[in-house]
Design an enzyme around this catalytic site. Structure first.
Site, PDB file in Angstrom:
ATOM      1  N   ASN A 174       0.853  -1.185   0.000  1.00  0.00           N
ATOM      2  CA  ASN A 174       0.000   0.000   0.000  1.00  0.00           C
ATOM      3  C   ASN A 174       0.896   1.245   0.000  1.00  0.00           C
ATOM      4  O   ASN A 174       1.706   1.432   0.915  1.00  0.00           O
ATOM      5  CB  ASN A 174      -0.896  -0.037   1.250  1.00  0.00           C
ATOM      6  CG  ASN A 174      -1.813   1.161   1.331  1.00  0.00           C
ATOM      7  OD1 ASN A 174      -1.403   2.290   1.095  1.00  0.00           O
ATOM      8  ND2 ASN A 174      -3.063   0.930   1.682  1.00  0.00           N
ATOM      9  N   HIS A 234       0.963   6.334   1.611  1.00  0.00           N
ATOM     10  CA  HIS A 234       1.737   7.334   2.352  1.00  0.00           C
ATOM     11  C   HIS A 234       2.915   7.897   1.560  1.00  0.00           C
ATOM     12  O   HIS A 234       3.544   8.859   1.996  1.00  0.00           O
ATOM     13  CB  HIS A 234       2.118   6.791   3.722  1.00  0.00           C
ATOM     14  CG  HIS A 234       0.879   6.544   4.539  1.00  0.00           C
ATOM     15  ND1 HIS A 234      -0.054   7.536   4.774  1.00  0.00           N
ATOM     16  CD2 HIS A 234       0.377   5.416   5.107  1.00  0.00           C
ATOM     17  CE1 HIS A 234      -1.057   7.037   5.465  1.00  0.00           C
ATOM     18  NE2 HIS A 234      -0.830   5.751   5.679  1.00  0.00           N
ATOM     19  N   HIS A 272      -5.716   3.626  -1.629  1.00  0.00           N
ATOM     20  CA  HIS A 272      -7.050   3.969  -1.119  1.00  0.00           C
ATOM     21  C   HIS A 272      -7.396   5.359  -1.631  1.00  0.00           C
ATOM     22  O   HIS A 272      -6.767   6.348  -1.236  1.00  0.00           O
ATOM     23  CB  HIS A 272      -7.010   3.944   0.417  1.00  0.00           C
ATOM     24  CG  HIS A 272      -8.326   4.187   1.070  1.00  0.00           C
ATOM     25  ND1 HIS A 272      -8.494   4.103   2.437  1.00  0.00           N
ATOM     26  CD2 HIS A 272      -9.549   4.510   0.575  1.00  0.00           C
ATOM     27  CE1 HIS A 272      -9.757   4.359   2.745  1.00  0.00           C
ATOM     28  NE2 HIS A 272     -10.408   4.634   1.630  1.00  0.00           N
ATOM     29  N   ARG A 293      -9.547   8.036  -1.133  1.00  0.00           N
ATOM     30  CA  ARG A 293     -10.502   8.485  -0.117  1.00  0.00           C
ATOM     31  C   ARG A 293     -11.368   9.608  -0.670  1.00  0.00           C
ATOM     32  O   ARG A 293     -10.933  10.374  -1.536  1.00  0.00           O
ATOM     33  CB  ARG A 293      -9.746   8.982   1.124  1.00  0.00           C
ATOM     34  CG  ARG A 293      -8.943   7.924   1.845  1.00  0.00           C
ATOM     35  CD  ARG A 293      -8.347   8.503   3.115  1.00  0.00           C
ATOM     36  NE  ARG A 293      -9.399   8.801   4.051  1.00  0.00           N
ATOM     37  CZ  ARG A 293      -9.697   8.043   5.118  1.00  0.00           C
ATOM     38  NH1 ARG A 293      -8.987   6.982   5.405  1.00  0.00           N
ATOM     39  NH2 ARG A 293     -10.685   8.367   5.910  1.00  0.00           N
ATOM     40  N   ARG A 350      -7.119  12.864   0.619  1.00  0.00           N
ATOM     41  CA  ARG A 350      -6.016  13.376   1.450  1.00  0.00           C
ATOM     42  C   ARG A 350      -4.652  12.869   0.986  1.00  0.00           C
ATOM     43  O   ARG A 350      -3.647  13.486   1.268  1.00  0.00           O
ATOM     44  CB  ARG A 350      -6.232  13.059   2.921  1.00  0.00           C
ATOM     45  CG  ARG A 350      -6.146  11.597   3.235  1.00  0.00           C
ATOM     46  CD  ARG A 350      -6.217  11.361   4.722  1.00  0.00           C
ATOM     47  NE  ARG A 350      -7.556  11.623   5.255  1.00  0.00           N
ATOM     48  CZ  ARG A 350      -7.993  11.117   6.399  1.00  0.00           C
ATOM     49  NH1 ARG A 350      -7.188  10.343   7.125  1.00  0.00           N
ATOM     50  NH2 ARG A 350      -9.188  11.360   6.836  1.00  0.00           N
ATOM     51  N   GLU A 387      -8.653   0.362  -2.735  1.00  0.00           N
ATOM     52  CA  GLU A 387      -9.486   0.425  -1.533  1.00  0.00           C
ATOM     53  C   GLU A 387     -10.452   1.574  -1.707  1.00  0.00           C
ATOM     54  O   GLU A 387     -10.062   2.662  -2.131  1.00  0.00           O
ATOM     55  CB  GLU A 387      -8.624   0.680  -0.297  1.00  0.00           C
ATOM     56  CG  GLU A 387      -7.781  -0.490   0.105  1.00  0.00           C
ATOM     57  CD  GLU A 387      -6.899  -0.141   1.285  1.00  0.00           C
ATOM     58  OE1 GLU A 387      -7.073   0.931   1.899  1.00  0.00           O
ATOM     59  OE2 GLU A 387      -6.012  -0.951   1.582  1.00  0.00           O
ATOM     60  N   THR A 397      -8.238   3.932   8.417  1.00  0.00           N
ATOM     61  CA  THR A 397      -9.458   3.127   8.515  1.00  0.00           C
ATOM     62  C   THR A 397      -9.508   2.475   9.898  1.00  0.00           C
ATOM     63  O   THR A 397      -8.645   1.680  10.245  1.00  0.00           O
ATOM     64  CB  THR A 397      -9.443   2.048   7.416  1.00  0.00           C
ATOM     65  OG1 THR A 397      -9.082   2.676   6.192  1.00  0.00           O
ATOM     66  CG2 THR A 397     -10.786   1.394   7.277  1.00  0.00           C
ATOM     67  N   GLU A 435     -10.860  -9.158   3.634  1.00  0.00           N
ATOM     68  CA  GLU A 435      -9.576  -8.760   4.203  1.00  0.00           C
ATOM     69  C   GLU A 435      -9.824  -8.580   5.699  1.00  0.00           C
ATOM     70  O   GLU A 435     -10.642  -7.741   6.107  1.00  0.00           O
ATOM     71  CB  GLU A 435      -9.051  -7.468   3.568  1.00  0.00           C
ATOM     72  CG  GLU A 435      -7.708  -7.066   4.185  1.00  0.00           C
ATOM     73  CD  GLU A 435      -7.011  -5.949   3.431  1.00  0.00           C
ATOM     74  OE1 GLU A 435      -7.152  -5.850   2.192  1.00  0.00           O
ATOM     75  OE2 GLU A 435      -6.317  -5.158   4.098  1.00  0.00           O
ATOM     76  N   HIS A 458      -3.515  -4.173   7.872  1.00  0.00           N
ATOM     77  CA  HIS A 458      -3.579  -3.020   8.772  1.00  0.00           C
ATOM     78  C   HIS A 458      -2.627  -3.208   9.944  1.00  0.00           C
ATOM     79  O   HIS A 458      -2.783  -4.136  10.731  1.00  0.00           O
ATOM     80  CB  HIS A 458      -4.985  -2.725   9.296  1.00  0.00           C
ATOM     81  CG  HIS A 458      -5.193  -1.249   9.518  1.00  0.00           C
ATOM     82  ND1 HIS A 458      -4.667  -0.598  10.608  1.00  0.00           N
ATOM     83  CD2 HIS A 458      -5.800  -0.308   8.766  1.00  0.00           C
ATOM     84  CE1 HIS A 458      -4.979   0.681  10.529  1.00  0.00           C
ATOM     85  NE2 HIS A 458      -5.655   0.887   9.415  1.00  0.00           N
ATOM     86  N   HIS A 471       1.943   1.415   5.843  1.00  0.00           N
ATOM     87  CA  HIS A 471       2.615   2.429   6.641  1.00  0.00           C
ATOM     88  C   HIS A 471       4.005   1.998   7.107  1.00  0.00           C
ATOM     89  O   HIS A 471       4.963   2.768   7.039  1.00  0.00           O
ATOM     90  CB  HIS A 471       1.732   2.808   7.840  1.00  0.00           C
ATOM     91  CG  HIS A 471       2.237   3.981   8.595  1.00  0.00           C
ATOM     92  ND1 HIS A 471       3.086   3.862   9.664  1.00  0.00           N
ATOM     93  CD2 HIS A 471       2.054   5.308   8.404  1.00  0.00           C
ATOM     94  CE1 HIS A 471       3.382   5.063  10.118  1.00  0.00           C
ATOM     95  NE2 HIS A 471       2.768   5.959   9.374  1.00  0.00           N
TER      96      HIS A 471
HETATM   97  N1  PXP Z   1      -5.803  -2.784   4.329  1.00  0.00           N
HETATM   98  C1  PXP Z   1      -6.771  -1.834   4.409  1.00  0.00           C
HETATM   99  C2  PXP Z   1      -8.150  -2.208   4.005  1.00  0.00           C
HETATM  100  C3  PXP Z   1      -6.464  -0.526   4.832  1.00  0.00           C
HETATM  101  O1  PXP Z   1      -7.434   0.395   4.891  1.00  0.00           O
HETATM  102  C4  PXP Z   1      -5.126  -0.218   5.133  1.00  0.00           C
HETATM  103  C5  PXP Z   1      -4.770   1.176   5.537  1.00  0.00           C
HETATM  104  O2  PXP Z   1      -4.892   2.009   4.438  1.00  0.00           O
HETATM  105  C6  PXP Z   1      -4.152  -1.226   5.018  1.00  0.00           C
HETATM  106  C7  PXP Z   1      -4.517  -2.502   4.637  1.00  0.00           C
HETATM  107  C8  PXP Z   1      -2.713  -0.975   5.280  1.00  0.00           C
HETATM  108  O3  PXP Z   1      -2.533  -0.659   6.605  1.00  0.00           O
HETATM  109  P1  PXP Z   1      -1.088  -0.148   7.081  1.00  0.00           P
HETATM  110  O4  PXP Z   1      -0.819   1.112   6.353  1.00  0.00           O
HETATM  111  O5  PXP Z   1      -1.277   0.017   8.553  1.00  0.00           O
HETATM  112  O6  PXP Z   1      -0.113  -1.227   6.720  1.00  0.00           O
END
Ligand code: PXP
Length: 256
Positions: free
Chosen positions: A12, A15, A55, A57, A61, A82, A113, A163, A202, A225
Site C-alpha cells: 500500500n 503514504h 485507497h 478516499r 487526502r 481500496e 481506517t 480482508e 492493517h 505504513h
Molecule cells: N488494508 C486496508 C483495508 C487498509 O485500509 C489499510 C490502511 O490504508 C491497510 C490494509 C494498510 O494498513 P497499514 O498502512 O497500517 O499497513
C-alpha cells in the site's frame, strides 16, 4: 485447490502520496512534485510486491484520481483499489478497472481506517455495488473485523474475498496479542469454510508478522505504513524485500 505458490504481498503506497501532498497538493503538475507514486509502485514491484494497493478516499487526502489512472496504465502487477461504499468512488473504479476492489468503511475524521465494514447491517447499496464491480470484471474484497458474524455476512454478499482487519492485533501485539490472534484465526477458518479468499491487513510490521503467520489460509497481506516508514531509513525496495523474505516462511505454502 488454489495454485498460489506463496503468501502474496500487496504494498500500500498511500503514504508515498501523503508525503507528496504535504508539499505539492496545490501544484501536482509541477516538475518538482515528489515523491512519485508510480516510481514507488515500480520499486515495490521490483522487490517482491505481488500487487499495489491504494485507497482513493473521498477527501483525497493522499491518493488522487490521477494516481489511480497512472498506476492502472503503468504497473505490471495487479492493482487493488481500496474504496468506501460510495457512488462517487464506485464510478471512478468502474472507469479505472483495478484488478481488485476492497470496500472499506470511511469516516472523514479518522486518521486511518479504524474498524471493519459492518456487513451484517449494511444497506442494500453494498450488495448492488459489489455486483456492479464484479460485472465490470473487478474482484471484490470486504474489509472486516475478525468476527464470525461479519465473515458469514460477507460470504452472503457474493464477494470473492475478505480482508481481515489486523489493527487490533497489531496494537495488542507488543503484549502478545493472543486473544486478538485467536479471533483472526477463527475468522480465517470460517471464511475459508465459506469459500472466501482470506486476505489480511492493517498495522502489520516485521515485528508482529511472525505471530500473525500462525493464521491459516492466508492468501495475501496488504501492508503500507510500516514499509513506507522503514523505507525512509533503508529504502522502500529493501523494506519490501525484507517483508517478502519473512512472508516466505508462511507454512501454509512452504509445505506444499
Ligand atoms: N488494508 C486496508 C483495508 C487498509 O485500509 C489499510 C490502511 O490504508 C491497510 C490494509 C494498510 O494498513 P497499514 O498502512 O497500517 O499497513
Amino acid at each position: 485447490m488454489s495454485s498460489q505458490k506463496h503468501l502474496k504481498l500487496g504494498v500500500n503506497i498511500d503514504h508515498v502520496a501523503t508525503l507528496r501532498q504535504a508539499r505539492y497538493a496545490p501544484m501536482l503538475g509541477s516538475h518538482n512534485a515528489e515523491p512519485s507514486v508510480l516510481a514507488a509502485a515500480n520499486e515495490a514491484e521490483a522487490n517482491g510486491a505481488d500487487s499495489i494497493t491504494v485507497h482513493l478516499r473521498l477527501d483525497r487526502r493522499h491518493i488522487q484520481d490521477c494516481d489511480v489512472f497512472e498506476l492502472r496504465e503503468n504497473i505490471r502487477t495487479a492493482l487493488n483499489l481500496e474504496m468506501g461504499n460510495t457512488r462517487e468512488i464506485l464510478d471512478i473504479a468502474l472507469k479505472a478497472k483495478p484488478d481488485f476492489a476492497c470496500i472499506v468503511p470511511e469516516n472523514r475524521r479518522e486518521v486511518t481506517t479504524e474498524g471493519g465494514l459492518n456487513v451484517r447491517n449494511a444497506d442494500t447499496s453494498l450488495q448492488r455495488h459489489i455486483k456492479e464491480l464484479q460485472d465490470a470484471g473487478i474482484k471484490v474484497s470486504l474489509f472486516i473485523d475478525p468476527e464470525v458474524e461479519q465473515v458469514r455476512a460477507a460470504a452472503k454478499t457474493g464477494a470473492e474475498m475478505i480482508e481481515i482487519h489486523t489493527g487490533a492485533f497489531a496494537n495488542a501485539a507488543a503484549d502478545g496479542g493472543k486473544s486478538e490472534l485467536k479471533k483472526i484465526i477463527e475468522a480465517a477458518e470460517v471464511g475459508h469454510g465459506e469459500g472466501l479468499q482470506i486476505n489480511a491487513g492493517h498495522g502489520i510490521t516485521i515485528s508482529n508478522l511472525p505471530t500473525l503467520l500462525r493464521t491459516p489460509y492466508l492468501a495475501e497481506l496488504n501492508i503500507g505504513h510500516h514499509l513506507v516508514s522503514r523505507g525512509v531509513f533503508i529504502g522502500l525496495g529493501q523494506a519490501v524485500r525484507e517483508m517478502r523474505t519473512l512472508m516466505d516462511s508462511y507454512p501454509h505454502f512452504a509445505s506444499t
